[in-house]
Design a protein around this motif. Structure first.
Motif, PDB file in Angstrom:
ATOM      1  N   ILE B 332      33.940  43.778  30.843  1.00  0.00           N
ATOM      2  CA  ILE B 332      33.886  45.237  30.665  1.00  0.00           C
ATOM      3  C   ILE B 332      34.201  45.944  31.983  1.00  0.00           C
ATOM      4  O   ILE B 332      34.890  46.971  32.004  1.00  0.00           O
ATOM      5  N   PHE B 333      33.727  45.388  33.071  1.00  0.00           N
ATOM      6  CA  PHE B 333      34.007  45.966  34.390  1.00  0.00           C
ATOM      7  C   PHE B 333      35.521  46.036  34.612  1.00  0.00           C
ATOM      8  O   PHE B 333      36.093  47.079  34.948  1.00  0.00           O
ATOM      9  N   LEU B 334      36.188  44.919  34.353  1.00  0.00           N
ATOM     10  CA  LEU B 334      37.639  44.911  34.531  1.00  0.00           C
ATOM     11  C   LEU B 334      38.312  45.851  33.526  1.00  0.00           C
ATOM     12  O   LEU B 334      39.295  46.524  33.858  1.00  0.00           O
ATOM     13  N   MET B 335      37.736  45.920  32.334  1.00  0.00           N
ATOM     14  CA  MET B 335      38.326  46.795  31.329  1.00  0.00           C
ATOM     15  C   MET B 335      38.302  48.252  31.796  1.00  0.00           C
ATOM     16  O   MET B 335      39.283  48.990  31.660  1.00  0.00           O
ATOM     17  N   VAL B 336      37.169  48.654  32.380  1.00  0.00           N
ATOM     18  CA  VAL B 336      37.044  50.043  32.846  1.00  0.00           C
ATOM     19  C   VAL B 336      37.994  50.283  34.018  1.00  0.00           C
ATOM     20  O   VAL B 336      38.761  51.259  34.036  1.00  0.00           O
ATOM     21  N   LYS B 398      38.307  42.131  39.410  1.00  0.00           N
ATOM     22  CA  LYS B 398      38.951  40.832  39.245  1.00  0.00           C
ATOM     23  C   LYS B 398      38.122  39.747  39.915  1.00  0.00           C
ATOM     24  O   LYS B 398      37.989  38.629  39.390  1.00  0.00           O
ATOM     25  N   GLY B 399      37.543  40.096  41.074  1.00  0.00           N
ATOM     26  CA  GLY B 399      36.692  39.131  41.768  1.00  0.00           C
ATOM     27  C   GLY B 399      35.538  38.686  40.894  1.00  0.00           C
ATOM     28  O   GLY B 399      35.198  37.498  40.843  1.00  0.00           O
ATOM     29  N   ASP B 400      34.950  39.633  40.189  1.00  0.00           N
ATOM     30  CA  ASP B 400      33.831  39.298  39.309  1.00  0.00           C
ATOM     31  C   ASP B 400      34.276  38.297  38.243  1.00  0.00           C
ATOM     32  O   ASP B 400      33.582  37.317  37.946  1.00  0.00           O
ATOM     33  N   VAL B 401      35.461  38.538  37.661  1.00  0.00           N
ATOM     34  CA  VAL B 401      35.978  37.623  36.636  1.00  0.00           C
ATOM     35  C   VAL B 401      36.188  36.229  37.227  1.00  0.00           C
ATOM     36  O   VAL B 401      35.782  35.219  36.643  1.00  0.00           O
ATOM     37  N   LEU B 402      36.831  36.195  38.397  1.00  0.00           N
ATOM     38  CA  LEU B 402      37.189  34.889  38.963  1.00  0.00           C
ATOM     39  C   LEU B 402      35.957  34.116  39.416  1.00  0.00           C
ATOM     40  O   LEU B 402      35.902  32.892  39.281  1.00  0.00           O
ATOM     41  N   ASP B 403      34.949  34.821  39.948  1.00  0.00           N
ATOM     42  CA  ASP B 403      33.692  34.150  40.299  1.00  0.00           C
ATOM     43  C   ASP B 403      33.139  33.375  39.123  1.00  0.00           C
ATOM     44  O   ASP B 403      32.769  32.210  39.231  1.00  0.00           O
ATOM     45  N   LEU B 418      46.083  31.954  41.029  1.00  0.00           N
ATOM     46  CA  LEU B 418      47.546  31.931  41.012  1.00  0.00           C
ATOM     47  C   LEU B 418      48.077  33.199  40.336  1.00  0.00           C
ATOM     48  O   LEU B 418      49.022  33.840  40.814  1.00  0.00           O
ATOM     49  N   THR B 419      47.429  33.564  39.252  1.00  0.00           N
ATOM     50  CA  THR B 419      47.808  34.796  38.561  1.00  0.00           C
ATOM     51  C   THR B 419      47.611  36.001  39.465  1.00  0.00           C
ATOM     52  O   THR B 419      48.419  36.939  39.459  1.00  0.00           O
ATOM     53  N   ALA B 420      46.557  35.968  40.262  1.00  0.00           N
ATOM     54  CA  ALA B 420      46.294  37.084  41.174  1.00  0.00           C
ATOM     55  C   ALA B 420      47.428  37.225  42.179  1.00  0.00           C
ATOM     56  O   ALA B 420      47.858  38.338  42.507  1.00  0.00           O
ATOM     57  N   VAL B 421      47.923  36.071  42.686  1.00  0.00           N
ATOM     58  CA  VAL B 421      49.064  36.112  43.612  1.00  0.00           C
ATOM     59  C   VAL B 421      50.267  36.748  42.925  1.00  0.00           C
ATOM     60  O   VAL B 421      50.926  37.647  43.459  1.00  0.00           O
ATOM     61  N   LEU B 422      50.526  36.286  41.691  1.00  0.00           N
ATOM     62  CA  LEU B 422      51.666  36.807  40.948  1.00  0.00           C
ATOM     63  C   LEU B 422      51.509  38.301  40.674  1.00  0.00           C
ATOM     64  O   LEU B 422      52.477  39.068  40.716  1.00  0.00           O
ATOM     65  N   THR B 423      50.259  38.702  40.377  1.00  0.00           N
ATOM     66  CA  THR B 423      50.003  40.116  40.085  1.00  0.00           C
ATOM     67  C   THR B 423      50.389  40.977  41.287  1.00  0.00           C
ATOM     68  O   THR B 423      51.107  41.979  41.153  1.00  0.00           O
TER      69      THR B 423
END
Lengths: 507, 629
Positions: B332-336, B398-403, B418-423
């Motif tokens: 939800i955090f990332l969604m917002v 995003k950090g919260d998701v990846l953690d 890897l996706t973060a790099v691409l992003t």
């Protein structure tokens, strides 16, 4: 004695037909206006009757019962319950709309007279509780329908009309034999010769006899509905009939088939219905998928709707033979909803034809720009047919599928794929007909006239209303359906004590 | 104020009705203002409701109210009602807030469109559907909103209906969504058959009696629904086509409504997910893989809106990954956060397209920083936010998701990084090629191009507001104030998370540094690679431009065989076999009665008349008996 609504409802349109036919051919408006007035008066009576019905009563109401040929057990026996009343209402609503919205090009007098006679026969079939009476009305519907197709239809009308007549007539032959056998078996068990449905409901059959009789009745109803694979008269009839004919045949007349399955198959042969339910469910599911598949390949808008109708009828049969309250209520509701939606489709398609002289999707294209209101109306009807929640089709479709899932899980799962199919072919058709740049010939197409708006508006209001607030209808269907489901679920004859019918004296 | 929660849905519905009835008379721009006012009123109600809910103690933030019975047959009792809790209110806040900004922007963007009022009709219906979806306390009513956003997206994507591509794209969106919807329907049938209810609170209370297999099946079916609506593998490829709609529509679909619905559904159904670890693995893997695949595709697209479209698919993949790891708060955090920066990106892109007179190819842009200063500055914020540069919102979310992904599976975490790099890479490419470098728009197309113009204030204001939110949105869930942020607010809805990412501060710092490095690397590589040259075919392989040949594969495996099957069914089965049998029987009968040639028409006609006359006599007889008896 209360007002004999049903007798009036049956006789009023017929009397109107006679009156219209008796008027000299002066101006077409005279016949058309008289026809419309009669149809509207009939609608008024159907509404008055529906309002006065007792919602919680599962039995037949407004019954009038007059024995008129006691030696052969036939009687004028009519009544409605929560199932049939909405079909009578449907007929009451759709006939005036068809008369007002899809007028004949020639010979208005005969056309209006046949339409009114057809209304009489349809209502008569829905309210008959005597099997012979039902059969008479059931057959009588063929006649005006035949003349409407062959007299005012399109290019291949002769072929379509004969096919329609012969095909359904052959089905009825089985029905007639079945009716006679049921009555004689009942007589041999009780000593009473009667064709009254409430009495015959308690006739006992050996399992083979029950299955054979069930098949005989089902043959007639499956043709009429139409159920796969007995449907091939319908695309021809729907496509070749004049707009009013398509509206009434697809939306009202074909309901006699699904209504017959519910009213007669389930009531008379509860055990055979249970035994053969998987067969009927399978045919229903095939119909849903097959109808969608064939619809995808149509290049003709009217035929496309005809095949979509085949898929919808599959859903009705699915709900019927799911034999659960949810499924059966959904099936009855879908009869009404499908009637409204199909009527909307065929009216709109008729208006498109009047403007463009074609139903070929390839010759339409870009209609939305010159005719936005027509596009909007078509969109609402299309979305109701697709089963968009908030419109009427969804409620019934959901009930049918959820009810089927309760008793026959895998049939429901497969049929749900049909939900995707409907979106596929209808949106494709919409895109072909309405989207895209308008061709030069299409660009000048007139939008809906005021008269057409007045005709389509009630359908759209009902489509929305029954989608948002279907509960008043559901509340009235449910008691009758509950009674029927309980009747079907009663134990098989072997485990059943001898049934004492109301008139029965035993052997 | 909670008793008035239904107003959040009612205002956009009222706006819809008013515009349907009087939209054309109101015209441009007043129809737009009516639409904007309706959604803004909805936002105000959301704020007030949020305030009321906030005032309750944490355990009592749960409010259910039913308004009327929609369907009641047998066991099936469906009431239309609301479930107001921190999750639905969080959703409502950003749905109505961001939608209101998009409506305001649209007044400027859709200016002089020939069907101006129709646009706002659909937009209001869209917001209404989304609010219904989010607020409902019953799966079936949620499905109403679910389908409602689907059909509105169909209308809006095909808004320019005279364009064949737009019409096809609208249809594609609806059909793909329908496939997912079939999953939703079957999931409801399954739950109903076991629990005899579709009421969410009751489902959660009795979820144990669903049994493990049925739970897994139900969750996977809901996942299928979510992949359709939220554009995840395997049903993601409608979303890029959806770019055919007007740009504010893209912003609405991608940021505030529609695509978030699938993730919302998974989060809302979290008690069921918790009972099916297997299904959660599937969710996590689908999310992670989608995030990666979509990011690779985004690196090679030329259309500014398509880059953003695949970016959305990728970001939603992160959210799905989070839901699969049980990190609903992170989802939800990332969604917002995503709602803020993606809305900003699309509105910024709209401003660019608007300024360049409907140019969408980034290779024909460049050098826009000077001519579109507002757009440039706000786009810059969005770029850094989505790229994950600290301290902007995207970094924290995003950090919260990846953690959480790291706790579930280091492999999924690695895919996420890897996706973060691409992003960071594809966003930087987009930003640099669009706004920096030489002004290619001036030289191409014969050079007679009018210079780009900055947009009017109704379009600039939303950009600025969203830029502030995209910058600072991370405040909602900063790791070290977790107990006061989104985590504690949403906690009662989700129960204890599977992994508390805040455990182990050392690891958390390491992971955060890795995230930041990933962003910086992606950003640096792209800035270097695209600093001067805009035609670099080696960096844009055909495979990625053609979306991993996904559409081609569907076409070859499903589309064409399906069409062929339909043709066979129509031409062979229907005409030759089924109808052929019917006509064959008729023909045989006719041939055997060779003498009676006139059977075809004359006979039937006479027979039909015979029936009529006979029946008329019968009826007359009956009536006479009845009347005089």
């Amino acid at each position: 004695m209360s007002f004999p609504y049903l007798t009036v409802l049956v006789l009023l349109p017929a009397a109107g037909a006679v009156a219209v036919a008796a008027l000299p051919r002066v101006r077409r408006q005279v016949h058309e206006t008289l026809g419309l007035v009669v149809a509207l008066a009939t609608l008024g009576f159907t509404i008055a009757m529906a309002v006065q019905m007792r919602p919680q009563d599962p039995g037949y109401q407004f019954v009038s019962h007059h024995v008129w040929a006691s030696s052969i057990g036939v009687s004028w026996y009519v009544g409605v319950d929560g199932i049939s009343v909405f079909l009578v209402l449907l007929a009451g609503v759709l006939f005036p709309l068809a008369l007002a919205g899809a007028r004949s090009r020639t010979d208005a007098r005969s056309f209006v007279a046949w339409m009114l006679l057809l209304e009489s026969a349809c209502i008569g079939s829905f309210v008959s509780l005597d099997l012979v009476l039902f059969f008479l009305f059931f057959e009588l519907t063929l006649v005006p329908a035949y003349f409407i197709i062959s007299g005012w239809g399109f290019e291949r009308r002769a072929y379509a009309a004969v096919k329609f007549f012969v095909y359904t007539f052959l089905g009825s032959a089985f029905l007639l034999v079945g009716i006679v056998v049921v009555a004689f078996l009942h007589q041999s068990q009780t000593g009473v010769l009667t064709f009254a449905l409430p009495a015959l409901e308690h006739t006992r059959f050996s399992s083979t006899t029950g299955i054979l009789l069930f098949l005989a009745f089902t043959a007639a109803f499956a043709v009429k509905a139409p159920l796969f694979p007995l449907h091939t008269w319908s695309p021809d009839a729907y496509a070749e009939a004049p707009a009013a004919g398509s509206v009434i045949i697809a939306a009202v007349l074909a309901k006699l088939g699904t209504y017959g399955l519910i009213r007669f198959d389930l009531n008379l042969f509860p055990h055979a219905s249970r035994t053969l339910a998987p067969l009927l469910l399978t045919l229903a599911v095939i119909g849903v998928l097959y109808g969608a598949l064939v619809a995808c390949a149509q290049s003709d808008l009217k035929r496309l709707v005809a095949y979509s109708s085949l898929a919808q009828v599959g859903f009705i049969a699915l709900g019927t033979f799911a034999l659960s309250t949810e499924g059966l209520v959904g099936g009855v509701l879908l009869m009404v909803n499908h009637g409204l939606v199909t009527a909307g489709f065929f009216l709109l398609i008729g208006w498109i034809y009047e403007r463009r002289k074609s139903w070929q999707l390839s010759e339409l294209g870009g209609l939305q720009s010159p005719a936005p209101l027509m596009a909007a109306a078509f969109t609402v009807i299309m979305l109701a047919s697709i089963g968009l929640p908030g419109l009427n089709g969804f409620v019934s479709e959901f009930l049918v599928l959820a009810g089927t899932f309760l008793t026959h899980r895998w049939w429901a799962v497969v049929a749900t794929a049909g939900v995707v199919g409907a979106a596929l072919y209808l949106l494709w058709a919409y895109q072909q007909a309405f989207h895209g740049p308008p061709r030069p010939s299409v660009a000048t197409t007139a939008d809906l006239s005021w008269a057409e708006r007045v005709v389509i508006a009630p359908l759209i209001v009902l489509v929305v209303l029954l989608g948002v607030y279907p509960q008043p209808v559901i509340n009235r269907i449910t008691p009758a359906v509950d009674r029927l489901v309980a009747h079907v679920e009663q134990p098989a004859p072997a485990a059943q004590p001898a049934v004492a019918t109301t008139q029965g004296t035993g052997r | 104020m909670l008793h008035a929660a239904y107003l959040m849905a009612l205002f956009p519905l009222a706006g819809f009705v008013v515009l349907v009835l009087a939209g054309r008379r109101l015209g441009d721009p007043w129809a737009g203002w009516v639409g904007t006012a309706a959604v803004s009123a909805s936002f105000v109600v959301a704020c007030l409701s949020l305030g009321s809910l906030w005032g309750e103690p944490a355990t009592a933030r749960h409010f259910v109210e039913n308004y009327y019975t929609w369907i009641a047959v047998g066991h099936l009792q469906v009431h239309v009602g609301v479930l107001v809790d921190p999750l639905s209110m969080t959703m409502c806040m950003f749905v109505t807030g961001v939608s209101a900004l998009i409506h305001l922007y649209s007044i400027g963007y859709m200016r002089r469109d020939s069907e101006f009022s129709k646009f706002f009709i659909y937009m209001n219906l869209f917001v209404f559907s989304m609010v219904v979806l989010v607020l409902s306390d019953n799966l079936l009513v949620t499905f109403v909103g679910w389908e409602g956003v689907g059909v509105c997206s169909y209308f809006l994507i095909a808004y320019w209906h005279e364009r064949p591509t737009a019409a096809s794209a609208g249809k594609k969106a609806f059909v793909y969504n329908r496939i997912g919807d079939a999953g939703f329907l079957i999931a409801m049938f399954l739950i109903f058959s076991k629990l005899k209810t579709l009421d969410m609170v009751t489902i959660f209370a009795h979820r144990a009696s669903l049994g493990p297999d049925a739970t897994t099946a139900a969750v996977l079916l809901l996942l299928l629904a979510a992949t359709g609506k939220s554009a995840q593998i395997p049903l993601f490829n409608w979303l890029p086509d959806a770019m055919e709609g007007p740009t504010p529509v893209s912003a609405l679909i991608h940021a505030a409504t529609m695509v978030t619905a699938g993730v919302y559904l998974l989060c809302r159904m979290n008690p069921l997910l918790a009972n099916s670890p297997d299904a959660m693995w599937v969710i996590a893997v689908i999310g992670g893989v989608t995030a990666f695949v979509a990011a690779t595709i985004a690196t090679s697209q030329q259309d500014i809106k398509k880059v953003l479209a695949f970016s959305t698919v990728s970001q939603i993949g992160y959210m799905t990954l989070a839901a699969g790891t049980g990190a609903y708060v992170a989802a939800i955090f990332l969604m917002v956060a995503h709602a803020f920066y993606k809305a900003l990106l699309f509105l910024g892109a709209g401003s660019v397209i608007h300024g360049l007179h409907d140019e969408q190819d980034i290779k024909r842009m460049g050098g826009l920083a000077r001519v579109l200063p507002w757009t440039y500055a706000t786009f810059l914020v969005a770029w850094l936010a989505i790229a994950g540069i600290p301290p902007l919102s995207g970094f924290w979310a995003k950090g919260d998701v990846l953690d959480n992904a790291f706790r579930k599976s280091p492999a999924l975490w690695a895919l996420g990084v890897l996706t973060a790099v691409l992003t960071a890479y594809y966003m930087t490419r987009l930003f640099v090629v669009t706004f920096r470098g030489e002004a290619r728009w001036a030289t191409q197309r014969g050079g007679s191009h009018e210079p780009p113009h900055e947009c009017p204030w109704v379009m600039r204001l939303p950009l600025v507001v969203l830029a502030v939110l995209a910058f600072a949105g991370g405040i909602l869930g900063l790791p070290w104030v977790h107990r006061a942020g989104l985590g504690s607010w949403l906690g009662p809805v989700f129960g204890p998370a599977l992994y508390d990412a805040r455990e182990g501060a050392g690891l958390q710092v390491v992971l955060a540094v890795v995230d930041a490095l990933a962003a910086v690397i992606g950003l640096g590589v792209a800035a270097w690679a695209w600093r001067a040259e805009v035609d670099r075919p080696t960096l844009e392989p055909q495979f990625l431009q053609r979306v991993w040949y996904w559409d081609d594969a569907y076409d070859a495996l499903v589309g064409r065989p399906g069409q062929a099957l339909a043709r066979v069914a129509s031409v062979v089965v229907e005409s030759r076999i089924i109808d052929g049998a019917v006509n064959g029987v008729a023909e045989a009968v006719r041939a055997s009665a060779a003498g009676v040639r006139r059977l075809q028409t004359g006979y039937v006609r006479n027979y039909a008349l015979g029936i009529t006359l006979g029946l008329a006599a019968v009826v007359a007889f009956v009536v006479s008996r009845v009347w005089w008896s």
